[in-house]
Design a protein around this motif. Structure first.
Motif, PDB file in Angstrom:
ATOM      1  N   LEU A  73       0.825  -1.210   0.000  1.00 40.44           N
ATOM      2  CA  LEU A  73       0.000   0.000   0.000  1.00 40.44           C
ATOM      3  C   LEU A  73       0.860   1.262   0.000  1.00 40.44           C
ATOM      4  O   LEU A  73       0.555   2.230  -0.710  1.00 40.44           O
ATOM      5  N   TYR A  74       1.942   1.263   0.782  1.00 37.88           N
ATOM      6  CA  TYR A  74       2.773   2.464   0.852  1.00 37.88           C
ATOM      7  C   TYR A  74       3.441   2.749  -0.490  1.00 37.88           C
ATOM      8  O   TYR A  74       3.571   3.912  -0.896  1.00 37.88           O
ATOM      9  N   ALA A  75       3.860   1.690  -1.182  1.00 36.91           N
ATOM     10  CA  ALA A  75       4.498   1.875  -2.486  1.00 36.91           C
ATOM     11  C   ALA A  75       3.541   2.510  -3.492  1.00 36.91           C
ATOM     12  O   ALA A  75       3.976   3.218  -4.404  1.00 36.91           O
ATOM     13  N   ARG A  76       2.225   2.274  -3.325  1.00 37.39           N
ATOM     14  CA  ARG A  76       1.233   2.762  -4.289  1.00 37.39           C
ATOM     15  C   ARG A  76       0.495   4.013  -3.827  1.00 37.39           C
ATOM     16  O   ARG A  76       0.167   4.878  -4.641  1.00 37.39           O
ATOM     17  N   TYR A  77       0.246   4.115  -2.530  1.00 36.36           N
ATOM     18  CA  TYR A  77      -0.618   5.192  -2.044  1.00 36.36           C
ATOM     19  C   TYR A  77       0.017   6.060  -0.958  1.00 36.36           C
ATOM     20  O   TYR A  77      -0.637   6.964  -0.446  1.00 36.36           O
ATOM     21  N   GLY A  78       1.263   5.779  -0.601  1.00 35.67           N
ATOM     22  CA  GLY A  78       1.942   6.599   0.392  1.00 35.67           C
ATOM     23  C   GLY A  78       1.246   6.565   1.741  1.00 35.67           C
ATOM     24  O   GLY A  78       0.824   5.516   2.232  1.00 35.67           O
ATOM     25  N   GLY A  79       1.061   7.745   2.327  1.00 36.21           N
ATOM     26  CA  GLY A  79       0.534   7.842   3.679  1.00 36.21           C
ATOM     27  C   GLY A  79      -0.887   7.366   3.856  1.00 36.21           C
ATOM     28  O   GLY A  79      -1.330   7.149   5.000  1.00 36.21           O
ATOM     29  N   LEU A  80      -1.625   7.170   2.779  1.00 35.24           N
ATOM     30  CA  LEU A  80      -2.998   6.679   2.902  1.00 35.24           C
ATOM     31  C   LEU A  80      -3.055   5.268   3.493  1.00 35.24           C
ATOM     32  O   LEU A  80      -4.126   4.810   3.900  1.00 35.24           O
ATOM     33  N   VAL A  81      -1.901   4.594   3.561  1.00 34.86           N
ATOM     34  CA  VAL A  81      -1.853   3.282   4.212  1.00 34.86           C
ATOM     35  C   VAL A  81      -2.357   3.368   5.655  1.00 34.86           C
ATOM     36  O   VAL A  81      -2.923   2.408   6.189  1.00 34.86           O
ATOM     37  N   PHE A  82      -2.196   4.543   6.275  1.00 30.36           N
ATOM     38  CA  PHE A  82      -2.601   4.668   7.677  1.00 30.36           C
ATOM     39  C   PHE A  82      -4.120   4.642   7.851  1.00 30.36           C
ATOM     40  O   PHE A  82      -4.610   4.349   8.949  1.00 30.36           O
ATOM     41  N   LEU A  83      -4.873   4.946   6.793  1.00 26.39           N
ATOM     42  CA  LEU A  83      -6.329   4.819   6.890  1.00 26.39           C
ATOM     43  C   LEU A  83      -6.731   3.356   7.091  1.00 26.39           C
ATOM     44  O   LEU A  83      -7.686   3.058   7.818  1.00 26.39           O
TER      45      LEU A  83
END
Length: 392
Positions: A349-359
């Protein structure tokens, strides 16, 4: 040395400190991996392999300690092996060697935390120490080491990381020689007895809540430093942000006895789940540094409150002869497996969406709220721990 010989609390606290110093340095391993050319997905794979091997090894270490009837020799071996593998990182530069070293280090280090917790809880039940203040030594050392390591890395570079990690584990190995022991009935390794833990309602609910709330920390442990660095935050400031998390944790462990007793396991878990929604939901967005700093004390809720809730449940529901096994299984399936799986997902997720992984982390940790009603019912079946001997 006289104090170490005289006081079990000092000896256990010193060991917690050395082990948590190594753990603090582990937070910087993703930076070292990245500087060796590993991608975000590869970093996630290394972290996942390390965490998932804890699932396989952790219960075995607990069974060995219950069989031996002592935790000290197992802790000595585990800390020594973890230190040696930390030094092996120095010679590694490619993905496969790093993956293998990380995996084997996860296998050996998986013994340390659950066996130390079970030792501290056993000593607390006997009135020898108080769990919270002794455990807070580990948190304090974690904070100081995190800030100091961030300062050092900001000036010398990430090449220091494996050396610092090995030093922490090596000190833990030396201090393990002075750990007190608790008299306990030896319990032969028995798969049926270990599986019987899952018929224990207190153990099951502690495990499920820990898996959701602690597993939701995977993106933070694996990618917070990289995420902040991508926002232009320097390594020194990153170290201070990470250290700030521990300040509130220390205060809770050392000074939160009344609050912990008032909330009990259900209230602690409810607070941890709500804090997960707030903390990880805000982390998903690029925020000014002062605002990001205001969020970090929530670590006292997302991590420490759930940790104390689980320790209280295990202390009340699990018999002493199975304490080490229960702690190891809880660490493996409550921390290791969820963190490993979520690390794999977080890397993708981080590789594709960055900080949105925290959602995603907010949703996972917050879902523990659904288990709180069952926790209220189960916690009501056990008498509270005696005053002064509570694991909190």
């Amino acid at each position: 040395m006289a104090a170490l010989a005289a006081s079990p609390a000092v000896r256990v606290g010193a060991f917690f400190g050395a082990y948590f110093a190594a753990n603090a340095v582990n937070a910087y391993m993703p930076l070292w991996f990245a500087d060796r050319g590993l991608s975000a997905a590869q970093i996630g794979q290394v972290l996942a392999a390390t965490a998932l091997l804890r699932v396989l090894a952790g219960p075995g270490w607990g069974s060995v300690a219950d069989w031996v009837g002592r935790r000290r020799p197992v802790l000595l071996f585990a800390a020594s092996a973890a230190a040696g593998l930390g030094l092996a990182f120095v010679l590694a530069s490619d993905f496969l060697p790093i993956l293998l070293i990380g995996a084997f280090q996860g296998l050996t280090a998986s013994a340390i935390n659950p066996l130390t917790d079970s030792l501290a809880l056993a000593l607390a039940r006997e009135g020898v120490i108080e769990y919270g203040p002794v455990r807070s030594v580990g948190s304090a050392t974690f904070m100081v080491t995190t800030a100091t390591a961030g300062w050092l890395l900001g000036r010398a570079g990430s090449w220091l990381v494996p050396w610092l990690q090995a030093a922490g584990y090596g000190m833990a190995a030396l201090l393990s020689l002075r750990l007190p022991e608790v008299s306990a009935r030896r319990s032969a390794p028995n798969l049926a007895s270990a599986l019987a833990l899952f018929r224990n309602p207190g153990f099951r609910i502690a495990l499920a809540c820990t898996a959701l709330i602690q597993g939701a920390h995977a993106a933070f442990y694996g990618f917070a430093a990289l995420y902040w660095r991508s926002q232009g935050i320097g390594d020194t400031a990153i170290g201070l942000l990470l250290a700030e998390c521990i300040v509130a944790e220390i205060l809770l462990f050392a000074r939160g006895r009344r609050l912990i007793a008032r909330l009990g396991p259900p209230g602690l878990t409810a607070c941890a789940a709500v804090a997960s929604i707030l903390r990880w939901g805000l982390m998903a967005f690029v925020l000014p540094l002062p605002v990001m700093a205001l969020i970090q004390p929530l670590h006292a809720a997302t991590f420490a409150m759930q940790h104390l809730s689980a320790m209280m449940l295990l202390s009340r529901f699990v018999p002493s002869e199975r304490a080490a096994t229960a702690q190891a299984v809880h660490a493996a399936l409550g921390y290791g497996a969820p963190t490993g799986l979520m690390s794999l997902l977080s890397g993708w997720l981080y590789a594709r969406y960055g900080g949105l992984v925290f959602l995603v982390m907010a949703a996972v940790g917050g879902s523990a709220l659904l288990l709180v009603p069952a926790l209220w019912r189960i916690a009501g079946r056990a008498e509270p721990a005696p005053a002064g001997r509570s694991p909190g």
